[in-house]
Write an enzyme that holds these catalytic residues in place. Structure first.
Site, mmCIF file in Angstrom:
data_model
loop_
_atom_site.group_PDB
_atom_site.id
_atom_site.type_symbol
_atom_site.label_atom_id
_atom_site.label_comp_id
_atom_site.label_asym_id
_atom_site.label_seq_id
_atom_site.Cartn_x
_atom_site.Cartn_y
_atom_site.Cartn_z
ATOM 1 N N GLN A 1 3.521 7.551 2.467
ATOM 2 C CA GLN A 1 2.743 6.754 3.414
ATOM 3 C C GLN A 1 2.685 5.326 2.876
ATOM 4 O OE1 GLN A 1 0.475 8.355 6.355
ATOM 5 N NE2 GLN A 1 2.608 8.981 6.201
ATOM 6 N N GLU B 1 -6.991 18.524 5.482
ATOM 7 C CA GLU B 1 -5.784 17.783 5.828
ATOM 8 C C GLU B 1 -4.668 18.119 4.845
ATOM 9 O OE1 GLU B 1 -7.037 13.656 6.178
ATOM 10 O OE2 GLU B 1 -7.634 13.544 4.106
ATOM 11 N N TRP C 1 0.812 -1.226 0.000
ATOM 12 C CA TRP C 1 0.000 0.000 0.000
ATOM 13 C C TRP C 1 0.843 1.273 0.000
ATOM 14 C CZ3 TRP C 1 -5.004 1.725 -0.142
ATOM 15 C CH2 TRP C 1 -5.234 3.029 0.324
ATOM 16 N N MET C 2 0.438 2.252 -0.796
ATOM 17 C CA MET C 2 1.033 3.595 -0.718
ATOM 18 C C MET C 2 -0.092 4.622 -0.739
ATOM 19 S SD MET C 2 3.630 5.547 -3.328
ATOM 20 C CE MET C 2 2.438 5.662 -4.657
ATOM 21 N N ASN C 3 0.030 5.660 0.130
ATOM 22 C CA ASN C 3 -0.829 6.831 -0.071
ATOM 23 C C ASN C 3 0.013 8.100 -0.130
ATOM 24 O OD1 ASN C 3 -1.231 5.861 2.857
ATOM 25 N ND2 ASN C 3 -2.242 7.814 3.081
ATOM 26 N N ASP C 4 -0.215 9.075 0.702
ATOM 27 C CA ASP C 4 0.315 10.428 0.486
ATOM 28 C C ASP C 4 1.827 10.512 0.215
ATOM 29 O OD1 ASP C 4 -2.135 10.477 1.757
ATOM 30 O OD2 ASP C 4 -1.486 11.701 3.425
ATOM 31 N N ASP D 1 -0.924 16.453 10.029
ATOM 32 C CA ASP D 1 -0.161 16.767 8.808
ATOM 33 C C ASP D 1 0.509 18.139 8.949
ATOM 34 O OD1 ASP D 1 -1.436 14.425 8.092
ATOM 35 O OD2 ASP D 1 -2.979 15.443 6.920
HETATM 36 N N1 DQQ Z 1 -3.330 10.324 5.079
HETATM 37 C C1 DQQ Z 1 -2.500 10.274 6.235
HETATM 38 C C2 DQQ Z 1 -2.926 11.413 7.103
HETATM 39 C C3 DQQ Z 1 -3.541 12.332 6.123
HETATM 40 C C4 DQQ Z 1 -4.246 11.417 5.178
HETATM 41 C C5 DQQ Z 1 -2.629 8.956 6.908
HETATM 42 C C6 DQQ Z 1 -4.548 11.974 3.837
HETATM 43 O O1 DQQ Z 1 -1.843 11.961 7.794
HETATM 44 O O2 DQQ Z 1 -4.354 13.248 6.741
HETATM 45 O O3 DQQ Z 1 -2.123 7.944 6.056
HETATM 46 O O4 DQQ Z 1 -4.666 10.997 2.849
#
Ligand code: DQQ
Length: 470
Positions: free
Chosen positions: A36, A201, A17-20, A141
């Site tokens: 992330q 955020e 998994w990848m996010n921000d 954040d």
């Molecule tokens: N993703 C992070 C948070 C942020 C959110 C958690 C935004 O810090 O607010 O993985 O996608």
């Protein structure tokens, strides 16, 4: 088996998994991209900071994981989003320690071996919210900048019963912080008009072309999307004069973060999440793609525009071009049945007086699978139709709409990047639209033009095969 959906020239981790995007920084010439990351599964959870670096913003080298949750620490539930700064020659990360049941708290880590390994500050968390007098439903954040002898920092938040805003803190040394107040009066912006948005955020704040820009990710609205406020900053307050959506693919360009590179460019990455089922993500073994790096600029009429960084043209391979074609409203003009799945297109179209004009890509020879990009003349908008983009009924099929009024005589100019399941469109150097498509057929590679209600004209179309970066 070949993965028909896995992008080949966009950044993503080897698996899971990848996010921000987080902690973007150029250090000694090298670009660093943190993100992330859940190293254990293709779902959001146990969030670490993954790390990659690059010399050219195109080819990435995977680096050791930068941050992992500590079972007994203030980030036991995850190392959530944050940023990187150069603190007098020491690479320093500020991130949100997540613990279920309390607001996220600012944590700090430093590196003393060239960004390879990171030591968490012994006194983490630096502070825990909320500031006195505020009832918050979220606070997380970070974005930081030098102010005078010290540092200013923003955190995104939602004030219970009031709405979203960003809070500003100040520190002489990055370790002890005091609360300064909200950065802006949220009532001053029409982004506030959506009552479903309860938290802003991932704030990102910087000077650009004589103005200040605040990037935000709007949490709570449907769909989630990122936005920008443009205005002026003085006496510790930001006064926005213009608000806009950042990318008309909404949720597919989320949590953007930017940095200033050593050439002075303001470069942004966004997270393109999946538009397919959890089961499909589990089966694929990966989820989440980073957008191409984009340079941010203010246009002469004060809009924030994004365009892929100039380096991206270095990935261009085999080229072909078409010029001066009439697209009749009666028939589909198939240009190439096998154009490909890894492409860049640059085209200029002259719409007719009414109806629409556009192109179909990732099209199967029988036309059953195709993504249609259409300009609608009367509405002055660009539409990305995903109804037929995938024969898999479980993936997202909704359309995207981007307002794009054209001045009299102004042609439609599109720059389009196709990388298997991610599509990035830049229109007339002022509108960006990112989305995900999941063609199921290996022969969905075709490219065609169409016009509706009136004939239109293709002035030029250039097509490049794009070389994979791995
Ligand atoms: N993703 C992070 C948070 C942020 C959110 C958690 C935004 O810090 O607010 O993985 O996608």
């Amino acid at each position: 088996m070949d993965d028909l959906q896995r992008p080949a020239y966009h950044f993503l981790p080897p698996a899971n998994w990848m996010n921000d995007p987080n902690g973007l920084i150029q250090w000694d010439g090298r670009y660093h991209l943190f993100y992330q990351y859940n190293p254990y599964a293709p779902v959001h959870g146990q969030i670490h900071w993954g790390h990659a670096s690059s010399l050219d913003l195109l080819h990435w080298q995977h680096e050791p994981i930068a941050l992992a949750p500590d079972a007994a620490g203030p980030d036991a539930g995850g190392c959530w989003s944050g940023c990187a700064v150069d603190a007098g020659g020491v690479p320093t990360l500020i991130y949100s320690g997540h613990l279920p049941g309390r607001l996220e708290a600012a944590c700090l880590a430093t590196s003393h071996d060239g960004l390879q390994s990171w030591q968490k500050h012994a006194a983490n968390p630096l502070f825990v919210g909320p500031p006195p007098g505020l009832e918050l439903e979220a606070m997380r954040d970070h974005t930081l900048w030098r102010e005078g002898e010290g540092w200013a920092m923003l955190m995104g938040c939602g004030v219970r019963g009031v709405g979203p805003t960003v809070l500003c803190f100040h520190s002489p040394d990055l370790r002890s912080w005091h609360y300064r107040g909200p950065l802006l009066d949220p009532a001053k912006t029409d982004l506030f008009a959506d009552p479903a948005v309860t938290v802003w955020e991932c704030p990102d704040f910087f000077a650009l072309d004589g103005q200040h820009v605040l990037l935000l990710s709007l949490w709570g609205g449907e769909p989630r999307r990122s936005a920008a406020l443009v205005g002026s900053y003085s006496a510790e307050r930001f006064t926005p004069s213009h608000a806009q959506q950042l990318d008309y693919g909404a949720i597919y360009f989320y949590a953007p973060q930017s940095f200033r590179d050593q050439l002075g460019r303001r470069i942004v990455f966004g997270w393109a999440m999946e538009g397919r089922s959890l089961a499909a993500q589990q089966a694929a073994g990966w989820a989440g793609v980073m957008s191409l790096p984009r340079e941010l600029r203010l246009t002469t009429d004060g809009q924030l525009a994004m365009l892929p960084v100039e380096e991206v043209t270095r990935l261009r391979g085999k080229h072909c071009a078409w010029r001066d074609l009439v697209i009749s409203e009666a028939e589909l003009l198939v240009l190439d049945e096998e154009a490909g799945a890894l492409l860049e297109l640059e085209l200029e179209l002259q719409p007719g007086p009414l109806g629409g004009v556009g192109l179909s890509l990732r099209r199967s020879p029988d036309g059953l699978e195709a993504t249609h990009i259409r300009y609608e003349v009367a509405a002055g908008q660009l539409v990305v139709e995903r109804a037929q983009a995938s024969l898999d009924e479980t993936v997202e099929h909704t359309a995207h709409y981007a307002p794009l009024p054209l001045a009299p005589g102004e042609p439609l100019r599109l720059r389009i990047f196709v990388d298997r399941s991610i599509l990035e469109i830049f229109a007339n150097e002022r509108v960006a639209l990112t989305t995900r498509i999941y063609p199921t057929r290996s022969d969905s590679l075709g490219l065609a033009l169409f016009a509706e209600q009136a004939a239109a004209r293709l002035t030029t179309l250039e097509l490049w095969q794009i070389r994979p970066i791995w």
